[in-house]
Design a protein around this motif. Structure first.
Motif, short mmCIF file in Angstrom:
data_model
loop_
_atom_site.label_atom_id
_atom_site.label_comp_id
_atom_site.label_asym_id
_atom_site.label_seq_id
_atom_site.Cartn_x
_atom_site.Cartn_y
_atom_site.Cartn_z
N LEU A 108 0.80 -1.23 0.00
CA LEU A 108 0.00 0.00 0.00
C LEU A 108 0.84 1.28 0.00
N PRO A 109 1.81 1.44 0.91
CA PRO A 109 2.59 2.70 0.89
C PRO A 109 3.31 2.92 -0.44
N GLU A 110 3.89 1.85 -0.98
CA GLU A 110 4.62 1.97 -2.24
C GLU A 110 3.69 2.33 -3.40
N THR A 111 2.50 1.73 -3.40
CA THR A 111 1.55 2.03 -4.46
C THR A 111 1.05 3.46 -4.36
N VAL A 112 0.76 3.93 -3.15
CA VAL A 112 0.34 5.32 -2.96
C VAL A 112 1.44 6.27 -3.43
N SER A 113 2.69 5.96 -3.12
CA SER A 113 3.81 6.80 -3.56
C SER A 113 3.86 6.89 -5.08
N ALA A 114 3.63 5.75 -5.75
CA ALA A 114 3.62 5.75 -7.22
C ALA A 114 2.49 6.63 -7.75
N LEU A 115 1.33 6.58 -7.11
CA LEU A 115 0.21 7.41 -7.54
C LEU A 115 0.50 8.89 -7.29
N LEU A 116 1.10 9.20 -6.16
CA LEU A 116 1.45 10.60 -5.85
C LEU A 116 2.41 11.16 -6.88
N ALA A 117 3.26 10.28 -7.43
CA ALA A 117 4.24 10.71 -8.44
C ALA A 117 3.69 10.57 -9.85
N ALA A 118 2.40 10.22 -9.98
CA ALA A 118 1.78 9.99 -11.30
C ALA A 118 2.58 8.99 -12.11
N ASN A 119 3.06 7.94 -11.43
CA ASN A 119 3.97 6.97 -12.05
C ASN A 119 3.36 5.57 -12.09
N ALA A 120 2.03 5.46 -11.95
CA ALA A 120 1.38 4.15 -11.95
C ALA A 120 0.81 3.85 -13.32
N ASP A 121 1.36 2.84 -13.97
CA ASP A 121 0.86 2.45 -15.29
C ASP A 121 -0.26 1.42 -15.16
N THR A 122 -0.05 0.37 -14.33
CA THR A 122 -1.04 -0.68 -14.15
C THR A 122 -1.13 -1.03 -12.67
N LEU A 123 -2.34 -0.99 -12.14
CA LEU A 123 -2.59 -1.36 -10.75
C LEU A 123 -3.06 -2.81 -10.71
N LEU A 124 -2.37 -3.64 -9.92
CA LEU A 124 -2.81 -5.01 -9.65
C LEU A 124 -3.42 -5.01 -8.25
N ILE A 125 -4.62 -5.56 -8.11
CA ILE A 125 -5.30 -5.46 -6.83
C ILE A 125 -6.16 -6.69 -6.56
N ASP A 126 -6.12 -7.13 -5.31
CA ASP A 126 -6.99 -8.21 -4.84
C ASP A 126 -7.91 -7.62 -3.77
N PRO A 127 -9.20 -7.43 -4.08
CA PRO A 127 -10.10 -6.77 -3.12
C PRO A 127 -10.18 -7.48 -1.78
N ASP A 128 -10.13 -8.81 -1.78
CA ASP A 128 -10.25 -9.54 -0.51
C ASP A 128 -9.08 -9.26 0.42
N THR A 129 -7.88 -9.19 -0.14
CA THR A 129 -6.70 -8.92 0.69
C THR A 129 -6.66 -7.46 1.14
N VAL A 130 -7.02 -6.55 0.26
CA VAL A 130 -7.05 -5.13 0.63
C VAL A 130 -8.07 -4.88 1.73
N GLY A 131 -9.22 -5.55 1.64
CA GLY A 131 -10.24 -5.43 2.68
C GLY A 131 -10.70 -4.00 2.88
N ASP A 132 -10.83 -3.59 4.15
CA ASP A 132 -11.33 -2.25 4.45
C ASP A 132 -10.20 -1.29 4.83
N ARG A 133 -8.98 -1.59 4.40
CA ARG A 133 -7.86 -0.69 4.70
C ARG A 133 -8.13 0.69 4.07
N SER A 134 -7.55 1.69 4.69
CA SER A 134 -7.66 3.04 4.15
C SER A 134 -6.29 3.57 3.78
N VAL A 135 -6.27 4.60 2.94
CA VAL A 135 -5.03 5.25 2.53
C VAL A 135 -5.20 6.75 2.67
N GLU A 136 -4.09 7.43 2.94
CA GLU A 136 -4.09 8.88 3.02
C GLU A 136 -3.70 9.44 1.66
N LEU A 137 -4.57 10.25 1.09
CA LEU A 137 -4.31 10.85 -0.21
C LEU A 137 -4.61 12.33 -0.17
#
Length: 361
Positions: free
Chosen positions: A272-301
């Motif tokens: 999560l922290p690494e993915t958020v950093s990539a998004l903050l830098a507008a450097n995310a080309d493809t997001l891979l995500i498993d909804p079950d593992t992510v669950g109800d976690r939150s992120v600061e944006l």
């Protein structure tokens, strides 16, 4: 409305993913009771009556086909943005009122398919069906203009050979016209697979004429242009071809992640922290995500990332803070930045359920 257009809408949103099965005698009554309960829960969360009425209309208009099914609805203050039937009921009912739309159920559904073209061909021409990444259907017919198209097996006297050559030339021309139409439609929808159906000879000739470097060409046996063709068998074979291509696409993305893992210069990060950093830098080309593992976690944006998507008064203040549900925010920001999203599951799930293929280091 496609995913990026929804991501650009101003919230708040109601997102529903519910059981829409119609496999019992009292199915309509059960549907009414489910909706009444959901409506009361939404009203308790201060959803305006206008939005509830929009959902009332959407629920009442669709008559479900018999069998098990799910249904995804997403609405904002002005309209129902998504009303999509799902092949299976969701494992868990989702009823959300939040600043961002919950797009993952729709993304998961779309990930089982890829843009494709179906060409139902004979020696006269072909019927074309194109499906784009948002499951919009485009129908076309490509008919050859020259006749005759049937080979001559007897008669014809001295002219027999020249008449046969004329027939062969007409068939070749018709196939060429069909191939042009197929290529144009494939480019229009961004097809990853072209499914050819119909007469064996015409099918083979069209496959040879296409020779597409950008889309996989698959020939299937079921189906024909004539009335009365077995549409169920054709649908099953087309679905198999499309889903096979979708699995291959997912496998290629996962392989890119595996190749980049553990390399200092690898174009991927996970967690999560690494993915958020990539998004903050507008450097995310493809997001891979498993909804079950992510669950109800939150992120600061930073809300600036969401380009004006903010909560209105019928969202609690705590919900409209800088903390967003990860399973809502990560897909939305990825889409806003022009990236793509690939749901994953099983043994290939990355750490904390998310990873990102990067645009650059």
């Amino acid at each position: 409305m496609n995913l990026r257009e929804i991501a650009q809408r101003r919230g708040p949103f109601v997102s529903l993913c519910v059981d829409a099965s119609h496999n019992t005698e009292d199915a309509e009554q059960q549907k009414a009771l489910r909706w009444r309960s959901i409506r009361e829960r939404l009203a308790a969360q201060h959803v305006p009556e206008k939005t509830l009425t929009l959902l009332d209309d959407a629920i009442s208009k669709v008559k479900a086909e018999k069998g098990r099914a799910g249904r995804l609805l997403i609405a904002d203050s002005d309209s129902v943005l998504v009303d999509h039937m799902l092949a299976e009921p969701p494992a868990r009912e989702t009823v959300r009122v939040s600043a961002l739309p919950y797009l993952l159920p729709l993304i998961e559904q779309q990930s089982r398919e890829v843009p494709h073209v179906i060409a139902v061909v004979d020696r006269v021409g072909c019927d074309l069906y194109g499906v784009d990444e948002d499951e919009n259907l485009i129908e076309m017919t490509a008919e050859g203009t020259a006749h005759p198209v049937h080979k001559i097996h007897h008669g014809g006297g001295w002219a027999h050979l020249s008449m046969q050559r004329r027939v062969e030339e007409v068939v070749r021309r018709n196939v060429g016209e069909a191939a042009t139409a197929v290529r144009d439609l494939a480019d229009r929808v961004g097809a990853q697979v072209i499914v050819l159906v119909g007469e064996v000879g015409a099918r083979a000739a069209l496959a040879k004429a296409l020779d597409s470097p950008t889309a996989r060409i698959v020939e299937v046996e079921a189906g024909a242009r004539a009335a009365g063709a077995d549409s169920a068998a054709l649908e099953a074979q087309v679905q198999q071809a499309v889903r096979t291509q979708a699995r291959q696409h997912q496998g290629q993305v996962v392989e890119q992640l595996n190749t980049a893992r553990g390399r200092a210069d690898g174009l991927a990060v996970e967690g999560l922290p690494e993915t958020v950093s990539a998004l903050l830098a507008a450097n995310a080309d493809t997001l891979l995500i498993d909804p079950d593992t992510v669950g109800d976690r939150s992120v600061e944006l930073d809300p600036e990332l969401l380009r004006g998507i903010t909560a209105a008064q019928w969202i609690d203040d705590a919900t409209s803070s800088r903390a967003y549900r990860a399973d809502e925010a990560l897909p939305v920001v990825t889409l806003l930045q022009g990236g793509s999203i690939v749901p994953v599951e099983g043994a290939v799930v990355p750490r904390e359920g998310v990873a990102t293929l990067l645009r650059h280091r």
